[in-house]
Scaffold this motif. Sequence first.
Motif, PDB file in Angstrom:
ATOM      1  N   GLN A  97       0.830  -1.205   0.000  1.00 42.30           N
ATOM      2  CA  GLN A  97       0.000   0.000   0.000  1.00 42.30           C
ATOM      3  C   GLN A  97       0.869   1.262   0.000  1.00 42.30           C
ATOM      4  OE1 GLN A  97      -2.028  -1.128   3.537  1.00 42.30           O
ATOM      5  NE2 GLN A  97      -3.802  -1.977   2.458  1.00 42.30           N
ATOM      6  N   GLU A  98       1.962   1.228   0.755  1.00 34.89           N
ATOM      7  CA  GLU A  98       2.881   2.370   0.808  1.00 34.89           C
ATOM      8  C   GLU A  98       3.535   2.604  -0.550  1.00 34.89           C
ATOM      9  OE1 GLU A  98       7.024   3.615   3.024  1.00 34.89           O
ATOM     10  OE2 GLU A  98       5.673   2.237   4.068  1.00 34.89           O
ATOM     11  N   GLY A 101       1.041   4.248  -2.765  1.00 38.42           N
ATOM     12  CA  GLY A 101       0.906   5.657  -2.385  1.00 38.42           C
ATOM     13  C   GLY A 101       2.027   6.507  -2.943  1.00 38.42           C
ATOM     14  N   GLU A 104       1.524   7.023  -6.627  1.00 37.02           N
ATOM     15  CA  GLU A 104       0.444   7.986  -6.886  1.00 37.02           C
ATOM     16  C   GLU A 104       0.902   9.423  -6.680  1.00 37.02           C
ATOM     17  OE1 GLU A 104      -3.455   5.395  -5.507  1.00 37.02           O
ATOM     18  OE2 GLU A 104      -2.386   6.545  -4.007  1.00 37.02           O
ATOM     19  N   GLU A 105       1.799   9.650  -5.739  1.00 42.24           N
ATOM     20  CA  GLU A 105       2.229  11.003  -5.378  1.00 42.24           C
ATOM     21  C   GLU A 105       3.224  11.618  -6.355  1.00 42.24           C
ATOM     22  OE1 GLU A 105       3.867  10.569  -1.486  1.00 42.24           O
ATOM     23  OE2 GLU A 105       1.925  10.147  -0.562  1.00 42.24           O
TER      24      GLU A 105
END
Length: 127
Positions: A97-98, A101, A104-105
Amino acid sequence: MATVEITGENFQDTISKDGVVLLDFWAEWCGPCKRFGPIFEEVSEQFPDHTFGKVDTEANQELSAALQIQSIPTLMVFRDGVLLAREAGLLPAAALQELIGKAEELDMEEVRKQIEAAQAEQQQAGE
């Protein structure tokens, strides 16, 4: 979104898509792969806008060799056609999940500029 099967035929089309694409390279005989499979599937349900694909390394040996997959499971993360990460080994859900993330950033325009600068630097070094 459920995971999709990735083969040599649909690999390039899949990674060229806009957005985040995660590929799990695995094999039926691989114990860690069997433990990672449900984690990958569970996380795929949390991110329905992303593409989660599974590549059976036994059925796709040519593709696996071309990508230099040397241990499994191996996870490759692409965004907008750019390879962002390559992780070998079983990842827990939180780490996966990290990683998503972080993908995505990213400012992909900035990433492309950095890639172009690195390529230009390599060309100059080779001259």
